[in-house]
Design a protein around this motif. Sequence first.
Motif, short mmCIF file in Angstrom:
data_model
loop_
_atom_site.label_atom_id
_atom_site.label_comp_id
_atom_site.label_asym_id
_atom_site.label_seq_id
_atom_site.Cartn_x
_atom_site.Cartn_y
_atom_site.Cartn_z
N PHE A 138 -2.76 2.28 6.63
CA PHE A 138 -1.96 1.47 5.73
C PHE A 138 -2.55 0.10 5.42
CE2 PHE A 138 0.96 4.46 7.78
CZ PHE A 138 1.32 5.16 6.65
N ASN A 158 0.82 -1.21 0.00
CA ASN A 158 0.00 0.00 0.00
C ASN A 158 0.86 1.26 0.00
OD1 ASN A 158 -2.42 -1.30 -0.08
ND2 ASN A 158 -2.78 -1.24 2.11
N THR A 159 1.91 1.26 0.85
CA THR A 159 2.74 2.47 0.91
C THR A 159 3.51 2.65 -0.39
OG1 THR A 159 4.32 1.15 2.13
CG2 THR A 159 3.00 2.66 3.41
N VAL A 173 -5.33 0.41 -9.21
CA VAL A 173 -3.87 0.36 -9.17
C VAL A 173 -3.32 -0.88 -9.89
CG1 VAL A 173 -3.60 1.75 -7.09
CG2 VAL A 173 -3.91 -0.72 -6.88
N LEU A 189 -5.36 6.33 0.41
CA LEU A 189 -3.94 6.14 0.17
C LEU A 189 -3.65 5.60 -1.22
CD1 LEU A 189 -1.68 6.69 2.18
CD2 LEU A 189 -1.58 4.26 2.63
N LEU A 190 -4.47 4.67 -1.67
CA LEU A 190 -4.21 4.07 -2.98
C LEU A 190 -4.58 5.01 -4.12
CD1 LEU A 190 -5.14 0.30 -2.86
CD2 LEU A 190 -2.93 1.40 -2.75
N ARG A 191 -5.69 5.72 -3.93
CA ARG A 191 -6.11 6.62 -5.01
C ARG A 191 -5.29 7.90 -5.01
NH1 ARG A 191 -11.70 6.82 -3.56
NH2 ARG A 191 -12.12 4.61 -3.39
N ARG A 192 -4.57 8.12 -3.92
CA ARG A 192 -3.72 9.30 -3.77
C ARG A 192 -4.52 10.59 -3.95
NH1 ARG A 192 1.02 7.67 -7.83
NH2 ARG A 192 0.43 5.48 -7.73
N PHE A 226 2.50 1.72 -3.34
CA PHE A 226 1.52 2.24 -4.30
C PHE A 226 1.39 3.74 -4.14
CE2 PHE A 226 -0.70 -2.02 -4.88
CZ PHE A 226 -0.48 -2.06 -6.24
N THR A 227 1.30 4.18 -2.88
CA THR A 227 1.13 5.59 -2.60
C THR A 227 2.33 6.40 -3.09
OG1 THR A 227 0.02 4.88 -0.62
CG2 THR A 227 0.51 7.22 -0.79
N GLN A 234 -10.73 -1.74 -7.27
CA GLN A 234 -11.59 -0.59 -7.00
C GLN A 234 -10.80 0.72 -7.06
OE1 GLN A 234 -14.46 -0.87 -3.56
NE2 GLN A 234 -13.21 0.81 -2.83
N ASP A 235 -9.57 0.67 -6.56
CA ASP A 235 -8.76 1.89 -6.54
C ASP A 235 -7.86 2.02 -7.77
OD1 ASP A 235 -9.89 2.74 -4.19
OD2 ASP A 235 -8.42 1.71 -2.93
N ASP A 241 -10.42 -6.69 4.37
CA ASP A 241 -9.57 -6.43 5.54
C ASP A 241 -10.39 -5.83 6.69
OD1 ASP A 241 -7.04 -6.96 6.24
OD2 ASP A 241 -6.17 -5.10 5.51
N PHE A 271 -6.33 -0.19 5.57
CA PHE A 271 -7.62 0.16 4.98
C PHE A 271 -7.50 1.34 4.03
CE2 PHE A 271 -9.68 -1.31 9.24
CZ PHE A 271 -9.23 -2.59 8.99
N ASN A 272 -6.31 1.93 3.95
CA ASN A 272 -6.02 3.05 3.05
C ASN A 272 -6.81 4.32 3.34
OD1 ASN A 272 -4.26 1.38 1.52
ND2 ASN A 272 -6.06 0.47 0.55
N GLY A 317 4.11 5.67 -5.49
CA GLY A 317 4.31 5.49 -6.92
C GLY A 317 5.50 4.60 -7.22
N THR A 331 -10.02 -4.62 -3.62
CA THR A 331 -9.79 -3.22 -3.26
C THR A 331 -8.80 -2.57 -4.22
OG1 THR A 331 -10.26 -3.78 -0.97
CG2 THR A 331 -9.14 -1.71 -1.35
N PHE A 332 -7.81 -3.34 -4.65
CA PHE A 332 -6.86 -2.80 -5.62
C PHE A 332 -7.56 -2.47 -6.94
CE2 PHE A 332 -3.30 -5.43 -3.49
CZ PHE A 332 -3.05 -4.39 -2.61
N ASP A 382 1.15 1.39 -12.34
CA ASP A 382 2.25 2.34 -12.38
C ASP A 382 3.50 1.81 -13.07
OD1 ASP A 382 1.14 4.52 -11.30
OD2 ASP A 382 1.82 4.15 -9.24
#
Lengths: 456, 318
Positions: free
Chosen positions: B280, A86-87, A113, B63-66, A89-90, A110-111, A419, B282-283, A92, A107-108, A346
């Motif tokens: 980190f 997750n970090t 990534v 966090l993921l969508r920034r 991804f954030t 959905q967002d 989660d 659940f974002n 980049g 969730t990935f 990315d």
Amino acid sequence: MRHRTTGLAAASTCAVLLVAACGDGGGSDGNNGGDTDAAGVTIEYWLWDSNQRPQYEQCAEAFTAETGIEIEFSVFAWEEYWSNLNTQFTAGRAPDVFTDHLAFYPTFVQDQVLLPLDEYIAADDVDMDKYLPGLADLWVGQDGSTYGLPKDWDTIAMAYNSAMVDDAGLSADDINTATWNPDDGGTFEDIIARLSVDENGVRGDEPGFDPNNVAVYGLSFENPSNSASGQTSWGNFARSLGFELLADGNPWGTDYQFDDPRLADTLDWFARMIEAGYITPLGDLQGVGFTELFNAGDVAMVTNGSWAISGLVGNESIDVEFAPLPEGPEGRWSMYNGLADSITADSEHPDEAWQWVNYLGSAECQDVVGEHAVVFPAVESSLEIGEQAREDAGIDVSAFLTYIENDSTFLYPVTTNFDQVTQAVGAAIDEILLGQRDAAEALTGAQTQVDQIMGR
Amino acid sequence: MAIVSARAARQHQHRASSGWRRLRRSQGWVAALFLLPAGFGFALFYLWPALRALWMSFTDYNLLRRSGDFTGLENYRQLVDDQLFWHSMWVTVQYVVINIGMQTVLALAMAVMMDRLTRSVIVRGVLVLPWLIPQVVVGLLWLWMLDPRLGLVNHLLEMVGIGGQAFLGSPDQAVPTLAAINTWRFVGYTALLLFAGLQMIPKQLYEAAAMDGAGEWRMFWRVTLPLLRPVLALVLVLSVVGSFQVFDLVQVATGGIGGQPGGPANSTLVIYVYIFRQAFNFNQAGYAAAMSAVLFVLLACVTFLIMRSLRGSRSDLA
């Protein structure tokens, strides 16, 4: 599935992308430049199971020789893997390719990534039928796009210490044909009672058994609150009562059924068995873990996934046999789950990343996975190689395959926010198994939270 | 002493000529120049992220969508209703009280004993050893040693007839166990800080007290403790704030190897673990930032209260 390492996975956190412009094919000096030339590109690849690193390193070696694309491995222990991802991804800086799990990929998706693989699959004409039935479908998102190529699969079975079973006067046949129900526990309850021995040598089914001073527990499993799927423990037992985790279908359901009375009955039975001293209490699972207890001879039988076979036969002085889970009123069921490799949106080298993913899912690499015999490969033809490898090692793992043959598997829940669901349900399950709360009451409370999380 | 010198400085200032004042101003520039590197680091690594987090707490930043949209006080409203947030606050407070209570009393006892009995450098060195071990290693070390069935500690307890304890596996014992582990790690370090404070107390006061017939116990309460007060206040602030921020120990040592930290049944879910989980796992960085902001205000209040109630900025030695 939680392929995980009991030790601390040594992890290299360094994330450097090396792009070589020099066309000598193999040089990897850190020059940023043209990326049309695959040779010299380095693809970062993450996984969480250090036991599986050797097999994929062997694949990578052959892959690099063929394409010139270098693979850089990073291994993180399961509990750090997802927050690290997750970090990254954030920031980049996510790896180009990573081992993906059904609990997290919705969730990935959905967002946004992950990279959809449809165009690549079509362009390279990948035969999706080579995989075991159902595995590829798990990785198709709600938008109809594919987000991962299957690499392995797993089911759940029991491993038992055969010397202890002999001492108890039980036979392999007794265990293989065990029946279970939440009312009187069936023959399965008799078996784990018989296998339990207290400090004075009194067995669980004999008078005077002291449940507070147990030397050997009949049954153990991983901390059952770790996942709202109950994958390696209660989930399979509840399913054998006909319980379905999602009422509106899996994958992609949102209507969880944690307040189903069949689940409450199942968990009440587990709580009773803990109280009776036949199953390790929750406190004992908060330390170094049940696999260590099994290897130390403190536990006679465990339920776990096929990925953990090598860990369970880790103590050579213990003769370990495998058996399928007991048969419930609605049959004998195992959760069925598979991992896949996903490409991050990315990634600077999606084409090269795809080549690696495609290679990982190819029969060539899957054969290597089979030979290493750590997990079951997703490609059907490679699976036979794996069975042969285990047979040569003298380990009979057919118990894990019976569910496939009998078509009695059910899928790991594929939903968003899993989660968060685990957080809500995990605490309730802890309370039930600690004997603090009645299952029906605790699960009704958890269900209210879950509905909120799922936006229902 | 601080007050005396401040008074002297003020008198000095009154007498100062205009030339002096110009020099003083140029000294201000020099001071600013010296502070610049630290100030730069502070602004870049503390102030800016803190402001950014504060802004984030008013958004639904993912966090993921920034990205995130401004939602006003929504996160704070949600926080008020979040039972788990209040639960984790309560767990943290329990942890801090047990940890600081145990740690301070033990450290004080050790510091006084060192001051009155030994000046050995080796003893002082040994005391800080646990503090030198990274917290993650401490967590794993104790996780293994405290394992209910296979751990060394229960093995010893059974040998002496006390019987095994569940420690981190029991909802009742888990928080005290964590507090004890942290005390083990920090008590030597805290003792050294207090020891340094004790050495500032003039020895003739003890001689005078002894001549007046005071015993060790009485001297401790009447001489040592009052004169140690400013140092004690500082040590308390540092250790309370540090204790509130416990994270790595809980993340590593609870839930077992490979398990969900904060267990069993959320009994060790301290606030930092919950914040980490929201951000980190659940974002939900916006919500996590709101919780951090509340914690920041809370810690500022606690610091103020300790300094105020112990009159930490003034010494009785003056």
